[in-house]
Enzyme design. Structure first.
Site, short mmCIF file in Angstrom:
data_model
loop_
_atom_site.label_atom_id
_atom_site.label_comp_id
_atom_site.label_asym_id
_atom_site.label_seq_id
_atom_site.Cartn_x
_atom_site.Cartn_y
_atom_site.Cartn_z
N ASP A 108 0.85 -1.20 0.00
CA ASP A 108 0.00 0.00 0.00
C ASP A 108 0.89 1.25 0.00
OD1 ASP A 108 -2.42 1.41 0.24
OD2 ASP A 108 -2.36 1.37 2.43
N GLU B 217 -1.14 6.03 -8.60
CA GLU B 217 -1.98 7.08 -7.98
C GLU B 217 -1.75 8.44 -8.62
OE1 GLU B 217 -2.26 7.26 -3.67
OE2 GLU B 217 -2.44 9.44 -3.74
N HIS C 177 -7.41 9.71 4.30
CA HIS C 177 -7.13 8.57 5.18
C HIS C 177 -7.52 8.93 6.61
CE1 HIS C 177 -3.93 7.46 2.05
NE2 HIS C 177 -4.83 6.51 2.01
N GLY C 178 -7.95 7.95 7.36
CA GLY C 178 -8.31 8.20 8.76
C GLY C 178 -9.73 8.74 8.87
N HIS D 190 -9.40 5.12 -1.88
CA HIS D 190 -8.67 5.05 -0.61
C HIS D 190 -9.51 5.73 0.47
CE1 HIS D 190 -4.46 3.75 -1.70
NE2 HIS D 190 -5.08 3.76 -2.86
N GLY D 191 -9.06 5.57 1.72
CA GLY D 191 -9.73 6.25 2.82
C GLY D 191 -11.14 5.76 3.05
N ASN E 12 -10.19 0.70 -0.11
CA ASN E 12 -9.22 0.44 0.96
C ASN E 12 -9.77 0.83 2.33
OD1 ASN E 12 -7.63 0.03 -1.27
ND2 ASN E 12 -6.05 1.50 -0.69
N ASN F 151 -8.59 0.72 6.44
CA ASN F 151 -7.53 0.46 7.41
C ASN F 151 -7.96 0.91 8.81
OD1 ASN F 151 -5.10 -0.01 8.68
ND2 ASN F 151 -4.06 1.76 7.84
P1 13P Z 1 -8.50 4.45 6.01
O1 13P Z 1 -7.47 4.24 7.05
O2 13P Z 1 -9.09 5.80 6.06
O3 13P Z 1 -9.54 3.37 6.02
O4 13P Z 1 -7.76 4.38 4.60
C1 13P Z 1 -7.12 3.20 4.20
C2 13P Z 1 -6.36 3.38 2.94
O5 13P Z 1 -6.74 4.09 2.04
C3 13P Z 1 -5.09 2.64 2.80
O6 13P Z 1 -4.42 2.97 1.64
#
Ligand code: 13P
Length: 287
Positions: free
Chosen positions: A84, A135, A177-178, A207-208, A229, A231
């Site tokens: 990633d 990207e 992200h986050g 992402h995110g 994605n 995380n």
């Molecule tokens: P999040 O942590 O916001 O879910 O994003 C994950 C991500 O995009 C990893 O590349």
């Protein structure tokens, strides 16, 4: 056996659903995600950031753990092991270590450099049979308390990168992200639509995934997103369940301090989050 993400994402794009990329941090994460993917008969992508790779002592450890687990758990669904947000050097290391997919994040380079480096990796990945994610337009996020707003990618730059022969493309569409800040304006579907019109059948990556409302996820899938994605959401579920276990004093009862007991509620919480996402993304029974 690990597979490239190419076939699963082409099927997802054609079938109007998305495959989840769930980032892993350790054995519990990996085991939880693999078991849910198998239970739901869903293809899955295990994401590994450079930081997580380092934490797990290196990419070879990750490859060994995932391959071993797939055999011991008798996993039959397609699984891709994916770097990633990789640097150019990180991609080379993962290709060497036995990953089946890598992301080269050249979004912080001027577009000409992003194109040049991506092009080299397209050739390398093609030779070794790996899928490659590129990207365009950087994805915002929180770093040291400062939240950067997600950029919106230039659709022509997306086309230039897509035409190099990458497998999937992450385009910034205001995603972060986050956790999303209170004043977040939402995803730019205008940008996504314009990117899809230029890039055609190319599977697009969102992402995110943490904290994006369900209706926006569904709309993004309808506009060509085939990989999402996630995380932070697994980290939050894990942390909340672990906190509850300790606050209830369970670690102090009997053998409650045994890591196999202490980490079990967190692992179950990750599983529940992954189940919810697979259902929302529509990839169940698509293996
Ligand atoms: P999040 O942590 O916001 O879910 O994003 C994950 C991500 O995009 C990893 O590349």
């Amino acid at each position: 056996m690990l597979v490239s993400a190419k076939e699963m994402l082409e099927k997802a794009k054609a079938g109007h659903y998305a495959v989840g990329q769930f980032n892993i941090n350790n054995l519990e994460w990996t085991k939880a995600i693999l078991s849910v993917a198998e239970e739901m008969k869903s293809p899955v992508i295990l994401g590994v950031s450079e930081g997580a790779g380092k934490y797990m002592t290196g990419y070879k450890t990750v490859v060994g753990m995932v391959n071993g687990m797939m055999e011991e758990m008798k996993i039959t669904v397609p699984v891709a092991l994916h770097l990633d947000h990789g640097s150019y050097e990180g991609c080379l290391k993962c290709i060497e270590a036995g990953f089946s997919s890598v992301m080269f994040d050249g979004s912080h380079y001027p577009i000409a450099d992003n194109i040049a480096k991506t092009k080299e990796l397209v050739a390398l990945c093609a030779e070794k049979g790996l899928s490659l994610e590129a990207e365009v337009g950087s994805i915002g996020g929180e770093e040291d308390g400062v939240v950067g707003m997600g950029e919106c990618a230039d659709p022509d730059e997306c086309k230039a990168i897509a035409d190099l022969g990458v497998t999937m493309l992450a385009a910034g569409i205001g995603n972060i992200h986050g956790k999303y800040p209170e004043n977040w304006k939402g995803l730019s579907f205008e940008t996504l639509d314009a990117v899809q019109q230029k890039t055609g059948v190319m599977p697009l990556v969102l992402h995110g995934g943490t904290g994006i409302p369900e209706d926006m996820i569904k709309k993004a899938i309808s506009l060509g997103v085939a990989k999402i994605n996630v995380n932070t959401e697994c980290q939050l579920s894990f942390a909340a369940a672990t906190r509850k276990y300790i606050e209830e004093g369970k670690d102090l009862q009997g053998k409650g301090f045994d890591p196999r007991k202490l980490l079990a509620p967190g692992a179950e919480a990750i599983k529940e989050t992954v189940r919810e996402k697979i259902t929302l993304f529509g990839s169940a029974n698509r293996a």
